[in-house]
Design an enzyme around this catalytic site. Structure first.
Site, PDB file in Angstrom:
ATOM      1  N   ASP A  70      68.505  72.213  44.518  1.00 57.23           N
ATOM      2  CA  ASP A  70      68.509  71.271  43.408  1.00 57.23           C
ATOM      3  C   ASP A  70      67.202  70.492  43.329  1.00 57.23           C
ATOM      4  O   ASP A  70      66.601  70.156  44.356  1.00 57.23           O
ATOM      5  CB  ASP A  70      69.687  70.298  43.597  1.00 57.23           C
ATOM      6  CG  ASP A  70      69.823  69.310  42.471  1.00 57.23           C
ATOM      7  OD1 ASP A  70      70.086  69.744  41.341  1.00 57.23           O
ATOM      8  OD2 ASP A  70      69.648  68.098  42.713  1.00 57.23           O
ATOM      9  N   GLU A 120      65.976  75.370  41.298  1.00 57.50           N
ATOM     10  CA  GLU A 120      66.029  74.676  40.020  1.00 57.50           C
ATOM     11  C   GLU A 120      64.688  73.963  39.873  1.00 57.50           C
ATOM     12  O   GLU A 120      64.496  72.854  40.370  1.00 57.50           O
ATOM     13  CB  GLU A 120      67.182  73.668  39.977  1.00 57.50           C
ATOM     14  CG  GLU A 120      67.332  73.040  38.595  1.00 57.50           C
ATOM     15  CD  GLU A 120      67.829  71.610  38.610  1.00 57.50           C
ATOM     16  OE1 GLU A 120      68.252  71.130  37.551  1.00 57.50           O
ATOM     17  OE2 GLU A 120      67.782  70.967  39.672  1.00 57.50           O
TER      18      GLU A 120
END
Length: 731
Positions: free
Chosen positions: A396, A449
């Protein structure tokens, strides 16, 4: 027999670095001095063999006495409490350190790849006695003590010893077993005490409680065949469609074991190859969805035990479904019982506040340049792969790690040693993490990401890249949704948004994400991003999914969007399953989209042209990239053996009959193999029921052409006839 005033004060304050030198059994001229610290006790005796010798109470919980002869090989403390209860225990201060020199060396070097086996609470047999070894890294602490339900949460009785320059504190506590609750009482360098959860806890209490739990894993895995096949798989040249979900709200109220009964069957029925679980690690605030982690080594206790989580992963594997988890090394919350200023100083976070404070989320950023912190995170990535058999890590917020000026204004950040904005420590960490995971865990892959144009996110580390296996294509996602939000009459002016991604499609290995981020915080559900009435919005969604599944790259879809739910996602309510019920007035609308997703996955998996050459530019060719006035996009995908598939999207609201499209000349006829406008999906039923005869009229740079009818707001796939796919065409 009495302690000096200084030693007594240090022990009572929890500030003594070597309590074993004062407590336990020690030879003296008269025999053996035994000293114990039991603040809640009324009376303490030493039992050697069958004989008890009473110790003298010295105040403040200290008891001491001298036994004749040398220190016994084994003895127990017999403790009586004022309420009449008592215990007979081995003395924690008669044991040698239970952590080896090699472990300490690797920790000091920041190279302990199985760090969870060295730090944390480990039930074990030590010197022939069962108990639990507690170890914690707190390099600047003045002292650390173990506190738990086994001390009645009294803080004084169990001070730990410092193991030299490693920064590790250790204590073996006999008689403590799995299930015990514990924390560390840390006397920080600032002189303040704080009660801390274990950073390496493998199990936790259920929030909002936050104690750590001693854990012994007992799960017996049944996924050997899956792991063996995974090790041989080439993920870039294999089908991958990912179903993203929030485990706590997919079916609210279900724990890991109940999910294991329902989730594999549902995902298998829809044909997804993988699930992606939003962060499973422990987090105090449910509304963070797991993205503010306090227990990096513990699956959240909200849904069950660590063995229960293993059961869920195992069940998915036995159903042939891979498991990705969201992993969050970019930041952590400031809860005073967790990682923040763990030893009274910036320990896990960067010492410079300009580098420590995450500007967007009110959290702290890790100090990636500190070897022990880097080791904590790298080992954590390995931990989830080796201990929980996960098949991939979606990392993330990578962009927030890579740039020193991320969300910061001028003057709020310092450049790196070369004067640049790149966070060189974070780069080195990500490279080490990826290289370590790929080396240790065959078949596992990582996904970034990363929302910028950073060069080499999926390039190998030995060629200077970050080493990720895949990268979320955020540009494709944003461009596609902006295009689809336009009314069809205006889309001609935004046509480039749907073609631009192919300019960089092979610069990285991409995943195309329609993720949870796009259906929260007022953004609305996916279907409601489209203009027009309900029929048009559903048609646009079906066309978009058909385009997505045929576009180069892997696919990811968030739960609830597979059946076009109308409301944005809520973590308290989960998907709107009720719209699929038999008595729901518009049930066909939602079931039709779900049926399309099932068919997309089935066709996709059965069509190597759609995945076999995902990273090879030769696997793609535009047929119609410039038909902006028609709102039409058409391209060819090719398998390794050259077998083609023609994908055509008509994003206008009108039927386009006899629309000429170039095709390779090898096939005499082309059959419609998928049409998102089919009646069974809730469409208008504009299809091409008969095979299209290939004409020798060249078009679009191809030697032959076909003239299908293009339904409105729809995507159609064509393959050379006869259809190699066994299932009937969707009409």
């Amino acid at each position: 027999m009495k302690l000096s005033a200084r030693d007594r004060a240090l022990l009572l304050e929890g500030a003594h670095y070597d309590p074993h030198a004062l407590l336990g059994a020690h030879p003296v001229a008269e025999g053996t001095l035994v000293r114990a610290l039991r603040p809640l006790a009324r009376r303490v005796s030493v039992r050697v063999g069958g004989a008890d010798t009473a110790l003298e109470a010295l105040g403040d919980g200290f008891f001491a006495g001298v036994l004749p002869g040398p220190p016994p090989e084994e003895y127990r403390l017999v403790v009586a409490y004022p309420d009449g209860s008592g215990s007979v225990d081995h003395d924690a201060y008669r044991f040698l350190p239970a952590l080896g020199e090699l472990d300490l060396h690797l920790i000091a070097e920041g190279r302990h790849e199985r760090l969870w086996e060295a730090l944390g609470a480990c039930p074990m047999v030590h010197q022939g006695v069962a108990g639990t070894r507690f170890t914690v890294w707190a390099p600047n602490a003045r002292g650390v003590r173990v506190v738990g339900d086994f001390t009645h949460w009294e803080r004084t009785a169990l001070p730990m010893r410092s193991l030299g320059a490693s920064g590790v504190w250790e204590l073996f506590v006999p008689g403590v077993d799995a299930g015990a609750l514990y924390k560390y009482d840390v006397l920080g360098a600032d002189g303040a005490h704080s009660l801390r959860a274990d950073p390496l806890a493998r199990r936790t209490e259920c929030p909002p409680a936050n104690a750590s739990v001693v854990h012994r894993g007992e799960y017996v895995w049944g996924d050997d065949a899956w792991l063996a096949s995974r090790a041989r798989r080439r993920p870039h040249a294999a089908p991958m469609s990912v179903y993203e979900l929030h485990p706590a709200s997919w079916r609210p109220g279900l724990g890991y074991r109940e999910l294991a009964e329902e989730l594999p069957a549902y995902v298998s029925d829809l044909g997804f190859t993988h699930v992606e679980l939003m962060p499973p690690a422990e987090h105090p605030f449910g509304g963070s969805w797991g993205y503010q982690v306090t227990g990096y080594y513990a699956p959240t206790a909200r849904l069950g035990t660590p063995d229960d989580f293993k059961h869920l992963v195992d069940a998915l594997h036995r159903a042939g479904i891979g498991v990705l988890i969201d992993w969050v090394p970019a930041h952590f919350p400031k809860d005073e019982w967790a990682l923040a200023r763990f030893d009274g100083t910036p320990c896990y976070e960067h010492p410079d506040p300009r580098r420590a404070e995450h500007p967007d989320w009110g959290t702290l950023e890790f100090d990636y340049g500190r070897r022990e912190v880097r080791n904590f995170l790298v080992a954590n990535a390995v931990y989830w792969c080796e201990e929980y058999h996960v098949d991939g890590l979606r990392v993330d917020a990578v962009a927030s790690m890579l740039y020193l000026d991320y969300s910061r204004e001028d003057g709020e950040w310092l450049p790196n040693a070369h004067g640049g904005r790149e966070n060189l420590d974070a780069v080195a960490f990500l490279q080490e993490m990826n290289a370590t995971v790929y080396r240790r865990c065959p078949g596992v892959f990582t996904v970034a990401e990363e929302s910028t144009a950073w060069d080499g996110v999926t390039r190998s580390t030995d060629h200077g890249g970050l080493g990720f296996g895949f990268k979320w294509n955020m540009g494709w996602m944003h461009d596609s949704l902006k295009y689809l939000a336009e009314d069809p009459v205006h889309r001609a002016w935004h046509h480039h948004r749907m073609t631009f991604a192919m300019h960089y499609a092979y610069s990285e290995n991409y995943v195309l994400p329609f993720s949870h981020d796009e259906v929260v915080h007022g953004k609305g559900a996916l279907v409601n991003k489209m203009p027009g009435d309900w029929w048009r919005r559903r048609a646009d969604l079906r066309a978009a999914l058909g385009f997505m599944w045929s576009h180069p790259g892997k696919q990811l879809l968030f739960m609830g969007q597979e059946f076009a739910q109308g409301a944005e996602w809520s973590e308290t309510e989960g998907p709107q399953w009720w719209v699929l019920a038999d008595d729901y007035v518009a049930t066909g609308d939602h079931r039709g989209v779900r049926d399309l997703v099932r068919e997309l996955n089935a066709r996709y998996r059965a069509t190597p042209a759609l995945w076999e050459r995902d990273t090879d530019p030769g696997g793609f060719a535009w047929v119609a990239a410039d038909a902006a006035a028609d709102n039409v996009l058409a391209f060819l995908r090719f398998a390794a053996d050259g077998s083609p598939l023609l994908a055509v999207s008509n994003f206008s609201a009108v039927v386009r009959p006899d629309y000429r499209l170039g095709v390779p000349g090898a096939a005499d006829a082309w059959r419609e193999v998928l049409n998102t406008d089919a009646l069974r999906y809730g469409g208008g039923g504009v299809t091409n029921p008969e095979p299209l005869k290939a004409e020798t009229a060249p078009s679009h740079g191809q030697p032959a052409s076909v003239t299908p009818t293009l339904p409105p707001l729809a995507t159609v796939w064509f393959a050379p006839a006869p259809d190699p796919y066994e299932r009937p065409s969707s009409r």
